[in-house]
Write a protein that holds these residues in place. Structure first.
Motif: not given
Length: 529
Positions: A332-337, A410-412, A418-420
């Motif tokens: 899911p994180m890759a989908t949002r990047l 949405y992202f720290k 790591p991207i959080e």
């Protein structure tokens, strides 16, 4: 026992945000899941066996949220509502109107209310013509023989008009929830003289429960903290809407509880009363959550759901089309990047159906599986889980930039690890659905930069966005109304309204095409220094 030492034990049980979950399964794959009314039922029956004096309340968002609920509402609504039938079986004392109760229209809701063996409460939902409570009862009173009198006031977040299809709430006035409960608690105290006052509020908390610091923009969507602080005489505040798990908390003497989502836990409040000088007085209060994990499902509830479930499962496994290429969500994180075929497909369908040149959508949660080569209705509703409709609104270039900055938060801020996800999108509940991805524009987000300064590239057709120019954008009705703190969209001109569920639009599109193809034009990306 002398009167001065008389003691009465009262148990309050609360469900909230069940969202159509009756069976303990996950509909994407039919695997077991520790949720649902069938398991909750076992806990309720157990509590009734162990405690003589019990009041059971559902706090709203009952009738929407699963494929079973969707199939009933859209394809089998003449049959009895299965969620209401479950609450009837369990002898609920009352239910509160939640915001998602309106998703399938007022007629559908009124049918559910009519079928209920219990009253639906909401003190702030008023008839626009008469000013009287729309659903008849703002509160209930339960008097126990040789015991106390207990009043339960129902309350609904008044923020619903910001999200809901206007046709679904026509003729309704949504009074400010805080003002409504102040008014009705005074009425109840003067006219009913209860020994215990419970407020069951389909809303949550706008401030940190310990420090009182704001945790969200004070829009009025959630007013639980203010209710505890500003409304005298509340003994217990049952809450929901935010899908939080809250137990063992007291604010200014008010005991609060919130039982999460999907029937994963049952909220429980214990109240001990003592009779002093002829009057019942609250001596002790506590709240807890009882999980359904490992609990056996109740057979009577399974039997109620059986026919509805069989119809829904047949519908879910109907093949509707084929996919050429890859639209699975593996990370899911890759989908949002960076741009990806699933999000691009949904956006392009929205654009084609609406005629708008720009679109946005979201990956609603972290369990969306994407589409396999052979697509069924199960795949559609597993990925597009809300009964949203579409609207095309006219916004400025500056509005677009502001919306992208809201998504970028949405992202720290990136620090080399790591991207959080920012806590603002995970606490008090996951809000992955509030991170939008756009088609029809080109943009780059740099998460090494501070919030509000992250959109480092924004063009349309290769030219920089003009902040003062107007652009037509298609999005779901929740977002178009400013939902998710996208306040820049509130009050914008609606160019076109498409009042059909997006899941239905996607399914129809795939059925008409027969075969769809995974494409990705890489029009956006998230970077870091």
């Amino acid at each position: 026992m002398s009167e001065s030492k008389a003691v009465f034990a009262l148990t309050l049980l609360e469900t909230s945000d069940v969202h159509g979950n009756i069976l303990p399964i996950h509909y994407a794959n039919n695997k077991p899941s520790e949720v649902g009314l069938a398991k909750i039922a076992t806990l309720i029956r157990r509590e009734r066996e162990q405690n003589e004096h019990v009041i059971v309340i559902d706090n709203g968002d009952l009738v929407q949220g699963t494929p079973l609920a969707y199939h009933h509402a859209r394809l089998d609504s003449e049959s009895p509502n299965p969620m209401v039938a479950c609450l009837n079986e369990l002898g609920y004392d009352a239910a509160v109107i939640g915001n998602h109760e309106f998703n399938y229209g007022k007629d559908f809701l009124q049918k559910a209310v009519k079928e209920s063996n219990f009253p639906w409460l909401s003190a702030g939902l008023l008839n626009a013509g008469s000013g009287e409570p729309f659903f008849g009862k703002p509160y209930i009173v339960k008097t126990f023989p040789d015991g106390p009198k207990v009043a339960v006031i129902g309350l609904t977040t008044h923020y619903i008009p910001h999200w809901e299809n206007p046709d679904h709430i026509q003729g309704l006035v949504f009074e400010d929830a805080l003002a409504a409960v102040k008014r009705w608690i005074q009425y109840v105290r003067d006219n009913e003289r209860p020994d215990v006052i419970v407020v069951s509020y389909h809303g949550g908390f706008e401030r940190d429960l310990t420090t009182g610091e704001p945790t969200e923009p004070l829009t009025g969507e959630n007013q639980g903290y203010a209710i505890c602080k500003e409304v005298p005489g509340v003994d217990v505040l049952l809450t929901g809407h935010q899908h939080r798990s809250i137990e063992g908390v007291r604010i200014d003497g008010v005991t609060v509880v919130q039982p999460g989502v999907a029937g994963a836990t049952l909220g429980k409040v214990r109240i001990k009363l003592e009779k002093r000088d002829g009057a019942w007085v609250v001596a002790e209060k506590s709240s807890e959550l009882i999980p359904v994990e490992g609990v056996q499902a109740d057979q009577a509830i399974l039997d109620i759901a059986k026919e509805h479930e069989a119809k829904a499962q047949v519908w879910l496994d109907q093949p509707i089309g084929k996919l050429k290429g890859d639209m699975l969500v593996r990370d899911p994180m890759a989908t949002r990047l960076k741009d990806n075929p699933l999000i691009e497909f949904i956006n392009k369908v929205q654009m084609e159906i609406s005629g708008a040149p720009i679109s946005n959508t979201a990956l609603f949660d972290n369990i969306s599986p994407g589409f396999p080569p052979d697509i069924t209705m199960r795949d559609i509703v597993s990925n597009y889980i809300y009964p949203n409709t579409l609207q095309v609104i006219r916004i400025s270039g500056q509005d677009m930039k502001d919306a992208l900055e809201r998504s970028a938060s949405y992202f720290k801020q990136y620090d080399g690890g790591p991207i959080e996800v920012s806590p603002d999108f995970t606490t008090p509940k996951p809000q992955h659905y509030n991170y939008d991805m756009w088609e029809g524009i080109e943009y780059t987000i740099n998460i090494s930069r501070p919030v509000g300064e992250r959109v480092v590239e924004l063009t349309v057709n290769g030219k920089p966005i003009d902040p003062s120019a107007e652009y037509d954008v298609v999005m779901n009705n929740y977002r178009a109304g400013g939902g998710g703190n996208y306040l820049m969209f509130q009050g914008k001109p609606v160019v076109r309204d498409i009042p059909t569920d997006v899941a239905e639009l996607l399914a129809t599109y795939i059925m008409e095409k027969g075969t769809i193809e995974a494409t990705c034009n890489n029009n956006w990306k998230v970077i870091h220094d």
